[in-house]
Design a protein around this motif. Structure first.
Motif, short mmCIF file in Angstrom:
data_model
loop_
_atom_site.label_atom_id
_atom_site.label_comp_id
_atom_site.label_asym_id
_atom_site.label_seq_id
_atom_site.Cartn_x
_atom_site.Cartn_y
_atom_site.Cartn_z
N PHE A 61 0.84 -1.20 0.00
CA PHE A 61 0.00 0.00 0.00
C PHE A 61 0.88 1.25 0.00
CE2 PHE A 61 -4.06 1.82 2.20
CZ PHE A 61 -4.45 2.37 1.00
N ALA A 62 1.90 1.25 0.86
CA ALA A 62 2.80 2.40 0.95
C ALA A 62 3.56 2.60 -0.36
CB ALA A 62 3.79 2.20 2.10
N LYS A 63 4.07 1.53 -0.95
CA LYS A 63 4.84 1.64 -2.19
C LYS A 63 3.97 2.08 -3.36
CE LYS A 63 8.18 -1.71 -0.48
NZ LYS A 63 8.66 -3.11 -0.51
N LEU A 64 2.70 1.64 -3.36
CA LEU A 64 1.78 2.07 -4.40
C LEU A 64 1.51 3.57 -4.30
CD1 LEU A 64 -0.34 1.55 -6.66
CD2 LEU A 64 -1.98 1.04 -4.84
N LEU A 65 1.16 4.05 -3.11
CA LEU A 65 0.86 5.46 -2.92
C LEU A 65 2.07 6.34 -3.22
CD1 LEU A 65 -1.80 4.43 -1.77
CD2 LEU A 65 -1.57 6.06 0.10
N ASP A 66 3.26 5.84 -2.88
CA ASP A 66 4.47 6.62 -3.09
C ASP A 66 4.79 6.79 -4.58
OD1 ASP A 66 6.51 8.09 -1.81
OD2 ASP A 66 7.96 6.51 -2.24
N ALA A 67 4.24 5.90 -5.41
CA ALA A 67 4.52 5.95 -6.85
C ALA A 67 3.44 6.71 -7.62
CB ALA A 67 4.64 4.53 -7.42
N ILE A 68 2.48 7.33 -6.91
CA ILE A 68 1.39 8.07 -7.56
C ILE A 68 1.56 9.56 -7.29
CG2 ILE A 68 -1.11 8.38 -7.70
CD1 ILE A 68 -1.42 5.51 -6.71
N ARG A 69 1.51 10.35 -8.34
CA ARG A 69 1.62 11.80 -8.18
C ARG A 69 0.40 12.34 -7.44
NH1 ARG A 69 2.77 11.67 -14.24
NH2 ARG A 69 0.51 11.96 -14.31
N PRO A 70 0.57 13.36 -6.57
CA PRO A 70 -0.57 13.91 -5.82
C PRO A 70 -1.66 14.49 -6.71
CG PRO A 70 1.51 14.62 -4.85
CD PRO A 70 1.86 13.95 -6.14
N ASN A 71 -1.32 14.91 -7.94
CA ASN A 71 -2.34 15.47 -8.83
C ASN A 71 -3.04 14.40 -9.66
OD1 ASN A 71 -0.18 14.87 -10.46
ND2 ASN A 71 -0.25 16.77 -11.64
N THR A 72 -2.73 13.13 -9.39
CA THR A 72 -3.43 12.00 -10.02
C THR A 72 -4.62 11.61 -9.15
OG1 THR A 72 -1.42 11.12 -11.04
CG2 THR A 72 -3.21 9.57 -10.70
N ARG A 73 -5.74 11.31 -9.77
CA ARG A 73 -6.88 10.79 -9.00
C ARG A 73 -6.61 9.33 -8.66
NH1 ARG A 73 -9.64 14.05 -12.82
NH2 ARG A 73 -11.29 15.41 -11.98
N LEU A 74 -6.85 8.95 -7.39
CA LEU A 74 -6.73 7.56 -6.96
C LEU A 74 -8.06 7.13 -6.37
CD1 LEU A 74 -5.19 4.94 -6.24
CD2 LEU A 74 -4.50 6.06 -4.10
N ILE A 75 -8.61 6.02 -6.89
CA ILE A 75 -9.86 5.47 -6.38
C ILE A 75 -9.61 4.04 -5.92
CG2 ILE A 75 -12.24 4.85 -6.93
CD1 ILE A 75 -12.16 7.05 -9.08
N LEU A 76 -9.90 3.77 -4.64
CA LEU A 76 -9.73 2.44 -4.06
C LEU A 76 -11.09 1.79 -3.90
CD1 LEU A 76 -7.16 3.26 -1.21
CD2 LEU A 76 -6.65 2.41 -3.50
N LEU A 77 -11.22 0.58 -4.43
CA LEU A 77 -12.47 -0.19 -4.31
C LEU A 77 -12.24 -1.39 -3.40
CD1 LEU A 77 -13.45 -0.41 -8.09
CD2 LEU A 77 -13.98 1.43 -6.49
N GLY A 78 -13.23 -1.75 -2.62
CA GLY A 78 -13.08 -2.95 -1.78
C GLY A 78 -14.25 -3.10 -0.83
N ASP A 79 -14.24 -4.21 -0.13
CA ASP A 79 -15.27 -4.51 0.86
C ASP A 79 -14.61 -4.46 2.23
OD1 ASP A 79 -17.19 -5.60 2.52
OD2 ASP A 79 -17.77 -7.19 1.15
N LYS A 80 -14.94 -3.46 3.01
CA LYS A 80 -14.28 -3.26 4.31
C LYS A 80 -14.55 -4.40 5.29
CE LYS A 80 -18.03 -0.46 6.25
NZ LYS A 80 -18.55 -1.52 7.14
N ASP A 81 -15.60 -5.20 5.04
CA ASP A 81 -15.94 -6.28 5.96
C ASP A 81 -15.25 -7.60 5.64
OD1 ASP A 81 -17.85 -4.82 7.60
OD2 ASP A 81 -19.10 -4.76 5.81
N GLN A 82 -14.53 -7.62 4.50
CA GLN A 82 -13.80 -8.84 4.13
C GLN A 82 -12.55 -9.03 4.97
OE1 GLN A 82 -14.62 -9.54 -0.64
NE2 GLN A 82 -12.55 -9.42 0.12
N LEU A 83 -11.94 -10.20 4.81
CA LEU A 83 -10.65 -10.46 5.43
C LEU A 83 -9.63 -9.43 4.99
CD1 LEU A 83 -10.40 -14.32 4.97
CD2 LEU A 83 -10.23 -13.14 7.16
#
Length: 589
Positions: free
Chosen positions: A257-279
């Motif tokens: 997660f840290a390495k992914l975010l570090d490789a994305i420019r702040p002016n890029t839109r980032l959308i995370l999808l997922g189910d918070k209740d999953q494992l």
């Protein structure tokens, strides 16, 4: 062979200071259980033995800070860090700090673009109104289910640089993203888009949902440096995208997660999808869930944005009720996290939908309504381990074996699956796979005399970067045109690719698989085998929910009702400091 406790003891013994060693031992143990750090506040309040000699939290923090191997920031360059009443190994403190800082960068950067983006929305109002759900809403839906949360998510995903869209199966996470993509492409057809998921199978599922897009794995997107934990894309060499979408984000561990975010420019839109209740991820951290739970109440929208969203709905869809709108200053991440509430796959009042909701809310009384006296047609409980029921389920595997077309055979194989809660024991993964093999062999459908036998289904259990095969990829052993047995995998583009089986040393038979490995997958029919292990910390509410929601049409639970109740009452709790960091950020501002 070393026990895990010996490993933790050896780790602690490496560091001098008799007062500190118990903390090092416990921290090592907690990391192996998926925690990022130790909460010193909890240790004092819960009177954990090693903290009992300290009368206050302040005294405990001071004692730890006085240790020469403990720093207060990464810059102190010490093996351990105490920060906000949490004790970290330095590496995990660095990861959590990086995630926190990068999310702040996204949010601060988007404020400069906000007015322009609102103007663009107003300019394209007629186009956006086509996104609103145009259907008659049933009276049986709750107030929150009547809200068009997909429209809310689409608007916020356009406005924000950082957006989380969470929800259970069938709530429309990918549908929401497709609306965001349509709007962005409508405004800028040359938009550069990157789409990824933690595993190959999750990426393939995303490809089926987002027509015209080519998802990949996070590792492929970041470009793994062979033999290293580092990637070619990082802060100095960021990803060249205007929008990045990541599916199944609950599966991402803190390091990735840290390495992914570090490789994305702040002016890029980032959308995370997922189910918070999953494992959560197998490795340390549950950052996706932690971020979703930062706010006390989800889906509280600022009055300004709520007014904009309500003005874009059609006459049929439900606007945001007052309880979801606030004219007071909101949490730092408010307007950035949307939970989709209505499942279009499952009815929340019956079947799989009712069962999954009961598990999330720990409503054990709902089990009787589902299982007795007349069983629901979507869910079935087999109270004891029953070979007859297992054999009945195995009948479904005959379909893929008898299918001559290998691609279609893979599709048929992936229509059903046995999911195991544990690996070992009579009701564990290895024994269940053997029972299935023995049954199919007795029917003369397979011959298990060789390791890679004809029609053996396999799951890859490590990343083979040179072969472009990744942990979780599933294939079938079958002969090629020259009658040579090969391992066949879907290539993600409607075709097949063949690999010599001998190159796949890390592969397992997969008639049955663990619930963890099933994440990111869906099957028409699922049989879940749960042993009666009251003391197993692996058997949790999250595991049960994840297993059940892999099924689209029918789920059979082979477990005692007592085992199910025990799981519903045991929830995963992984410690991190991310919530405290954001709350402190709000206090400072």
């Amino acid at each position: 062979m070393q026990t895990l406790n010996n490993v933790h003891e050896q780790f602690a013994e490496f560091f001098k200071g008799k007062h500190f060693r118990p903390f090092a031992h416990l921290l090592s143990k907690k990391l192996s259980e998926g925690h990022i750090c130790l909460s010193l506040k909890e240790m004092i309040s819960e009177e954990v033995e090693i903290a009992s000699r300290y009368t206050t939290l302040t005294e405990l923090e001071k004692q730890l800070a006085d240790e020469h191997i403990v720093g207060m920031t990464s810059a102190d360059n010490q093996p351990f860090v105490v920060h906000n009443s949490h004790l970290y190994i330095q590496r995990y403190y660095y990861y959590e700090t990086l995630i926190f800082e990068r999310i702040k960068d996204f949010v601060f950067q988007e404020t400069e673009e906000m007015q322009h983006r609102i103007e663009l929305i107003n300019l394209h109002r007629d186009f956006i109104k086509g996104f609103s759900v145009d259907e008659e809403l049933a009276d049986t839906l709750s107030e929150e289910e009547k809200v068009d949360w997909q429209l809310v998510g689409a608007i916020l995903g356009f406005l924000n640089n950082f957006t989380i869209i969470t929800g259970g199966p069938g709530t429309g996470k990918t549908t929401t993203v497709s609306k965001i993509l349509k709007l962005l492409k409508h405004i800028d057809p040359n938009l550069k888009i990157g789409i990824a998921a933690p595993t190959g199978k999750a990426a393939m599922r995303l490809a089926e949902s987002l027509e015209g897009e080519t998802p990949t794995t996070i590792h492929r997107m970041l470009k793994t440096i062979y033999g290293s934990h580092h990637f070619k894309h990082n802060r100095e060499n960021p990803l060249d995208f205007d929008l990045i979408i990541v599916d199944e984000a609950s599966m991402i561990d803190v390091a990735l997660f840290a390495k992914l975010l570090d490789a994305i420019r702040p002016n890029t839109r980032l959308i995370l999808l997922g189910d918070k209740d999953q494992l959560a991820s197998v490795e340390a951290g549950s950052l996706f869930r932690d971020l979703c739970q930062i706010q006390e109440n989800m889906n509280v929208i600022s009055a300004e944005k709520a007014k904009l969203i309500n003005s874009l709905r059609n006459s049929v869809s439900q606007g945001l009720p007052d309880k979801f709108v606030s004219d007071r200053p909101l949490h730092f991440l408010s307007d950035h996290i949307v939970e989709l509430k209505r499942s279009r796959r499952f009815d929340s009042k019956k079947g799989i939908g009712k069962l999954s909701k009961a598990i999330i809310l720990n409503r054990t009384e709902s089990l009787d309504e589902l299982f007795e006296p007349a069983p629901d047609n979507q869910v079935q409980l087999v109270s004891d381990f029953d070979l007859f029921s297992l054999r009945d389920f195995i009948n479904g595997y005959e379909c893929y074996i008898k299918e001559a077309d290998t691609y279609k055979a893979l599709e048929k194989f992936n229509e059903l699956r046995i999911l195991c809660a544990v690996r070992g024991g009579d009701h564990g993964l290895y024994q269940i796979n053997k029972l299935v093999e023995d049954e199919l062999k007795s029917r003369r459908l397979i011959d298990t005399d060789t390791e890679f036998y004809n029609n053996r289904p396999i799951i890859i259990t490590k990343n083979y970067y040179d072969l472009e095969l990744y942990n979780g990829d599933i294939g079938i052993i079958r002969p090629d045109a020259n009658n040579k047995l090969m391992a066949w995998f879907a290539d993600g583009e409607g075709g097949l690719r063949a690999v010599i089986p001998g190159l796949l040393a890390e592969a397992e038979t997969v008639f049955a698989m663990t619930v963890h490995k099933s994440q990111g997958s869906e099957y028409n029919s699922v049989l879940i085998v749960i042993p009666d292990l009251e003391d197993s910390q692996l058997l949790t509410r999250e595991l049960l929910y994840t297993a059940i929601t892999r099924a689209k049409l029918k789920v059979t639970l082979m477990a005692s009702k007592e085992a199910i109740v025990t799981m519903m009452n045991r929830t995963v709790k992984r410690v991190s400091g991310i919530k405290d960091r954001f709350n402190l950020e709000i206090e400072r501002n």
